[in-house]
Scaffold this active site. Structure first.
Site, PDB file in Angstrom:
ATOM      1  N   ASP A 179       0.928  -1.050  -0.087  1.00 31.74           N
ATOM      2  CA  ASP A 179      -0.089  -0.072   0.079  1.00 31.74           C
ATOM      3  C   ASP A 179       0.906   1.275  -0.037  1.00 31.74           C
ATOM      4  O   ASP A 179       2.150   1.157   0.334  1.00 31.74           O
ATOM      5  CB  ASP A 179      -0.941   0.075   1.231  1.00 31.74           C
ATOM      6  N   ASP A 236     -10.791   2.062  -3.310  1.00 27.50           N
ATOM      7  CA  ASP A 236     -11.252   1.615  -1.890  1.00 27.50           C
ATOM      8  C   ASP A 236     -13.006   1.722  -2.040  1.00 27.50           C
ATOM      9  O   ASP A 236     -13.288   1.198  -0.890  1.00 27.50           O
ATOM     10  CB  ASP A 236     -10.762   2.662  -0.852  1.00 27.50           C
TER      11      ASP A 236
HETATM   12  C1  DGJ Z   1      -5.945   2.032   2.067  1.00 25.51           C
HETATM   13  C2  DGJ Z   1      -6.182   0.806   1.062  1.00 25.51           C
HETATM   14  O1  DGJ Z   1      -6.734   1.067  -0.168  1.00 25.51           O
HETATM   15  C3  DGJ Z   1      -7.159   0.066   1.880  1.00 25.51           C
HETATM   16  O2  DGJ Z   1      -7.676  -1.177   1.199  1.00 25.51           O
HETATM   17  C4  DGJ Z   1      -6.580  -0.422   3.063  1.00 25.51           C
HETATM   18  O3  DGJ Z   1      -5.537  -1.429   2.877  1.00 25.51           O
HETATM   19  C5  DGJ Z   1      -6.019   0.670   3.912  1.00 25.51           C
HETATM   20  N1  DGJ Z   1      -5.224   1.329   3.371  1.00 25.51           N
HETATM   21  C6  DGJ Z   1      -5.280   0.351   5.327  1.00 25.51           C
HETATM   22  O4  DGJ Z   1      -4.835   1.208   5.830  1.00 25.51           O
END
Ligand code: DGJ
Length: 690
Positions: A427, A492
């Site tokens: 990430d 997300d």
């Molecule tokens: C952002 C990501 O896009 C989410 O899927 C998740 O992993 C969060 N970060 C976790 O902090």
């Protein structure tokens, strides 16, 4: 493609439809000879791959920079040599006055792929301001398609007229970005999915970028793309070089859908593109967030395995003091409070259930409230003398700092070595804006290159581990990160309605097998909307399927339906993940797309209603691109507990199936049922033996 190698940086004279055999450059030159008009130079400066201001090119120069005092700012190159090896052309050029050499590499495989390298051949330093790749675009292409987005709303298309002038897409966020993806299409006015000549250009880069489309006053058009460099970011000492990212070009005279297949084929041809079936995964983020507890997670894993899930991905919250998003980033050791016996009991439980174990990391970041930052405040990117700008309470770790790089590599290496981990969700949750290194100079370029090196080294050490590129959802989706990752997290937003548009946009750059698509909870966490499981499933089914939902809580009906959906995905995933993605033009209230097998023997199509529509009944769906003379059986592909609308009657083919020719499907199409907004119907196409 026709390339003139005599122009210093070469000139792509023509790319597009095949011109057939036995062509010579002279005949094309003669055919396309441009008049010299009043009020201009006595030559028409070519649009070379690196157009030259000093040669009379009046658009944006391909190379900008200078030596002390402002010299060497408008170089003019002469070809020194060229060589063709296979499908690759390499052209060397030099400007002995400016003390610069230029090497252009053009290859033509799935896509046109171009990169340029400049070398400082003089004995004084050269400050590079920008080096981009320029591709000419046919003058008929008077309409542009670009993409905009933001967190949780990526890949939204924008069409605009391009009769005159220019369009600039710039990104200074230090990651590919939600807002300005490095992708542009130019096509004949009114081009659509199956109609019109279309060109596409993508800058394969995960840092800052620039994309520029201009129609010159003389009518010629070009698209220019490359890395966006901050002032002083790249300074070439004598003998040093800078190479642009690869810039990819695609073209079709049959519309946008066939154009984008070339991007897909290019990803599929990358070394390391996954060949085995994409495991259906469960991601713990929207299921438990930071509420990690081994027994709860084991129960989640039990429920997942029972549904047919194949990979269990433990998201944020397993390490250091990371109990929420304010602290702990950078402390890449298992939290003793949360996992007193380490991660192995959970991992063994997951693998014992026959699933792979995956884990979340965010290696490029630190929280100021972390052990690593307290011990090494100089490892974070902070422009000295200024208050740092935080993003999600975090700072960027300076990967250009050898000690910081070694620390991260060592800890991630140990994590993968000491645990049975098959998958890493990588990430990156904030933009990168600070200066780098001890001198505080701009350093996004160095950071991007270091990220690639870190991933490359970890992948070399752990060749069986797969990686996912995530950046607050889809802020790092590009073809260069896809050399190092088997999947991207598309957004997300797990709201199926939003996803219909997001995934349609993303499918213009990436193939479905790398496009992460999850079935989320009934009520979307990012929008608050509620959707049926069948709509959520019909939407996620077309990507690399995952579930992001606390499936320990499911009622019997949902559990049975979800199990059936996962089985259905597995049954069709070979087709879904190897076929040609197809998108169809319909009224804006609908979204129609699907996959055709490469040999056109079968297909799966989704027809979704997004909003209410002015007409009570959707228009017949026309599906071009099948085998026109073949006969196809069209059959409803029932999603469990499907709920898609009410009418006094629905088209009979849904219940009975229907046999139609590819020509009929293309020309008069087939009548979809009446749907409720936010629902979808799926159907299969099967070619019958003649
Ligand atoms: C952002 C990501 O896009 C989410 O899927 C998740 O992993 C969060 N970060 C976790 O902090």
């Amino acid at each position: 493609m026709i390339v003139d190698v005599s122009t210093g940086a070469p000139t792509v004279v023509y790319w597009g439809r095949s011109l057939g055999p036995d062509l010579d450059l002279a005949s094309i030159d003669a055919a396309l000879d441009r008049p010299i008009v009043h009020g201009t130079f006595d030559v028409v400066a070519p649009i070379t791959v690196v157009p030259e201001h000093g040669s009379g090119f009046v658009g944006r120069p391909g190379l900008t920079g200078r030596r002390g005092g402002g010299r060497a700012w408008a170089p003019r190159f002469s070809t020194t040599s060229h060589v063709v090896v296979g499908n690759r052309l390499v052209v060397d050029a030099a400007d002995t006055v400016a003390g610069l050499a230029l090497q252009t590499t053009i290859s033509l495989t799935e896509t046109l792929r171009v990169a340029v390298e400049v070398t400082n051949t003089a004995d004084r330093r050269y400050s590079l301001d920008g080096l981009t790749v320029t591709l000419p675009i046919a003058q008929q292409a008077a309409e542009l398609l670009t993409f905009e987005g933001r967190w949780s709303r990526e890949s939204h298309p924008i069409r605009r007229d391009w009769q005159q002038g220019e369009l600039l897409v710039e990104n200074r966020r230090g990651r590919t970005s939600h807002e300005a993806p490095p992708l542009v299409f130019a096509g004949e006015p009114g081009f659509d999915e199956w109609d019109g000549e279309v060109y596409g250009v993508h800058v394969a880069w995960s840092g800052n970028h620039t994309l520029f489309a201009e129609r010159l006053p003389d009518g010629r058009r070009y698209v220019q793309g490359g890395e966006l460099l901050h002032p002083g970011e790249v300074v070439l000492e004598p003998g040093e070089s800078y190479r642009t990212p690869d810039v990819l070009g695609v073209h079709s005279s049959e519309g946008l859908t066939p154009t984008t297949w070339q991007f897909h084929e290019s990803v599929r041809a990358l070394d390391g593109h996954p060949e085995r079936p994409r495991p259906v995964l469960l991601n713990t983020w929207e299921a438990v967030y930071f509420d990690h507890e081994t027994e709860k997670l084991k129960a989640l894993a039990d429920a997942a395995a029972e549904l047919g899930i194949e990979r269990f991905v433990l998201d944020d919250g397993w390490f250091g003091s990371r109990r929420d998003d304010t602290k702990g980033l950078g402390d890449w050791w298992v939290s003793e409070n949360v996992y007193p016996d380490g991660l192995t009991p959970l991992i063994s439980h997951v693998t014992g259930l026959g699933m792979e174990f995956g884990i979340w990391v965010e290696p490029e970041m630190v929280n100021p409230d972390s052990d690593v930052f307290r011990a090494h405040p100089d490892w974070a990117l902070i422009s000295s003398g200024y208050e740092p700008v935080l993003g999600r309470q975090q700072l960027v770790l300076d990967l250009g700092n050898p000690a910081a790089f070694a620390f991260i590599e060592e800890h991630l290496d140990a994590l993968l070595r000491d645990h049975d981990i098959a998958y890493v969700k990588w990430d990156m949750n904030r933009d990168h804006i600070q200066g780098s290194g001890s001198d505080g100079a701009a350093g996004t370029h160095a950071q991007t290159v270091a990220l690639y090196r870190l991933l490359d080294e970890l992948r070399a050490k752990h060749p069986t581990v797969e990686f996912e590129s995530c950046a607050s959802g889809g802020a790092r989706i590009d073809h260069e990160i896809l050399r190092r990752t088997e999947r991207v997290w598309t957004s997300d937003c797990n709201d199926a309605l939003e996803r219909q548009t997001i995934q349609r946009g993303a499918s213009m750059l990436i193939p479905p097998e790398v496009m992460g698509a999850h079935i989320g909870p009934t009520r979307s966490h990012t929008t608050g909307r509620t959707h049926s499981l069948s709509f959520r499933a019909a939407t996620a089914l077309f990507g690399h399927l995952g579930v992001e939902w606390n499936v320990t809580d499911l009622g019997d009906k949902d559990r049975a339906a979800l199990r059936a959906v996962i089985a259905m995905h597995k049954e069709h995933r070979a087709l879904l993940h190897t076929g040609d993605t197809v998108r169809f033009a319909t009224d804006p209230a609908f979204n129609a797309h699907g996959v055709y097998a490469r040999d056109r023997s079968e297909g799966i199509i989704s027809f979704a209603q997004l909003t209410t529509a002015p007409s009570q009944t959707p228009p017949p769906l026309r599906m071009p691109g099948l085998d026109l003379d073949a006969r196809y059986r069209v059959e409803h592909l029932q999603i469990p507990y499907e709920r898609w609308g009410s009418a006094r009657t629905q088209p009979a083919w849904l219940a009975e199936g229907i046999t139609l020719s590819g020509r009929q499907l293309a020309f008069h199409g087939i009548q979809p049922p009446t749907l409720h907004p936010e629902s979808a119907v799926l159907f299969t196409l099967t070619r019958l033996d003649s």
